[in-house]
Design a protein around this motif. Structure first.
Motif, PDB file in Angstrom:
ATOM      1  N   ARG A  68      39.849   4.034  15.967  1.00 52.78           N
ATOM      2  CA  ARG A  68      39.932   5.393  16.519  1.00 52.78           C
ATOM      3  C   ARG A  68      41.015   6.208  15.813  1.00 52.78           C
ATOM      4  O   ARG A  68      40.834   7.387  15.534  1.00 52.78           O
ATOM      5  N   TRP A  88      39.050   9.629  24.058  1.00 48.97           N
ATOM      6  CA  TRP A  88      38.423   9.283  25.333  1.00 48.97           C
ATOM      7  C   TRP A  88      39.254   8.289  26.143  1.00 48.97           C
ATOM      8  O   TRP A  88      39.277   8.336  27.369  1.00 48.97           O
ATOM      9  N   TRP A 119      37.057  14.178  22.072  1.00 49.73           N
ATOM     10  CA  TRP A 119      36.160  13.526  23.045  1.00 49.73           C
ATOM     11  C   TRP A 119      35.861  12.067  22.737  1.00 49.73           C
ATOM     12  O   TRP A 119      35.608  11.289  23.646  1.00 49.73           O
ATOM     13  N   TRP A 120      35.857  11.663  21.463  1.00 49.73           N
ATOM     14  CA  TRP A 120      35.595  10.254  21.165  1.00 49.73           C
ATOM     15  C   TRP A 120      36.907   9.490  20.972  1.00 49.73           C
ATOM     16  O   TRP A 120      37.184   8.539  21.705  1.00 49.73           O
ATOM     17  N   ALA A 121      37.700   9.899  19.986  1.00 46.41           N
ATOM     18  CA  ALA A 121      38.947   9.169  19.710  1.00 46.41           C
ATOM     19  C   ALA A 121      39.901   9.254  20.896  1.00 46.41           C
ATOM     20  O   ALA A 121      40.596   8.303  21.216  1.00 46.41           O
ATOM     21  N   ASP A 174      39.956  -1.641  18.000  1.00 45.45           N
ATOM     22  CA  ASP A 174      39.348  -0.400  18.485  1.00 45.45           C
ATOM     23  C   ASP A 174      40.319   0.768  18.346  1.00 45.45           C
ATOM     24  O   ASP A 174      39.945   1.841  17.869  1.00 45.45           O
ATOM     25  N   THR A 182      36.259  18.306  17.808  1.00 42.77           N
ATOM     26  CA  THR A 182      35.480  17.820  18.955  1.00 42.77           C
ATOM     27  C   THR A 182      35.384  16.297  19.004  1.00 42.77           C
ATOM     28  O   THR A 182      35.677  15.702  20.041  1.00 42.77           O
ATOM     29  N   PRO A 183      35.010  15.601  17.918  1.00 43.34           N
ATOM     30  CA  PRO A 183      34.982  14.136  18.019  1.00 43.34           C
ATOM     31  C   PRO A 183      36.374  13.520  18.201  1.00 43.34           C
ATOM     32  O   PRO A 183      36.511  12.468  18.833  1.00 43.34           O
TER      33      PRO A 183
END
Length: 192
Positions: free
Chosen positions: A15, A66, A62-64, A11, A58-59
Motif C-alpha cells: 500500500r 482504507w 480510498w484504497w491505500a 500489505d 482517489t486510489p
C-alpha cells in the motif's frame, strides 16, 4: 502469529509503495509544487490539474488509506478516539473539500496533495513500526531458542534423570555434559 504479522507487513508495504507512486503526480500538479518550486507542468488536453490530482489521489485515499478509514469506523462505533480517527478525518476533509472545489469552484486551490501525502507518510510510519516490531520479536524468539528445554538432574540416589527445565527446583543438582547449554542459573559444585 508470525505469518499473519509478515502478511500484514507485506500489505502495508505494498500500500505504501502504491501510494507513493500515485502521490507523485498529485504533488507535481499541486499548488504546493507551484508555490515552492514554481513547477507548472502541462496537462494532457489542457484539462485542469485538479482533475489529474483527483484521478491519482482517489486510489490513495480510498484504497491505500482504507485501513485508516475502517479503523476509524471501528473506533467510533466503540465510542473511542485513536490515531485512525485523526488520520481518516484529516484525509477525508482534505479530499472531500478538494472534490467539491474541483466540481464547483475550479479556480480555487485544492488539497489533494495534503490528503495523498498524509496517507503515504502514515503508511510509511506503520510499515517501519511493523518492521521494528518484527525485528524485536525475531530477536526474542532467537534468544528463547538458546535456552534448552530439558535439564539433567542428579537425584539423591545418584541416578540422572532428564526433566523439563520448568520443573527444576532450587537446590537440584544438575549434570552438565560437555557441549551442553546451561539450562538454569546455578553454582558450580564440582568440575569446571
Amino acid at each position: 502469529d508470525h505469518g499473519d504479522a509478515t502478511g500484514m507487513e507485506a500489505d502495508i508495504r505494498w500500500r505504501f509503495f502504491a501510494a507513493l507512486i500515485l502521490t507523485l503526480p498529485v504533488f507535481l500538479y499541486s499548488p504546493l509544487a507551484l508555490n515552492l518550486f514554481k513547477l507548472q507542468l502541462p496537462t494532457p488536453f489542457h484539462i485542469s490539474p485538479n482533475w489529474i490530482s483527483l484521478v491519482f489521489a482517489t486510489p490513495v485515499v480510498w484504497w491505500a488509506g482504507w485501513i485508516f478509514h475502517s479503523g476509524a469506523w471501528r473506533a467510533l462505533r466503540n465510542r473511542t478516539l485513536n490515531m485512525n480517527v485523526l488520520v481518516s478525518l484529516g484525509v477525508l476533509v482534505a479530499y472531500l473539500f478538494s472534490v467539491f472545489v474541483t466540481f464547483f469552484a475550479p479556480q480555487a486551490e485544492t488539497s489533494y496533495d495534503a490528503a495523498a501525502l498524509l496517507v503515504t507518510i502514515v503508511l510509511f510510519g506503520h510499515w517501519m513500526e511493523m518492521r521494528s516490531r518484527r525485528g524485536s520479536s525475531d530477536a526474542l524468539n532467537a534468544l528463547l531458542r538458546l535456552v534448552p528445554a530439558q535439564a539433567n538432574i542428579i537425584g539423591a540416589d545418584g541416578q540422572v534423570s532428564t526433566i523439563p527445565v520448568a520443573q527444576v527446583q532450587v537446590n537440584n543438582l544438575i549434570l552438565l555434559r560437555p557441549g551442553e547449554k546451561v539450562p538454569v542459573d546455578g553454582r558450580v559444585t564440582e568440575g569446571e
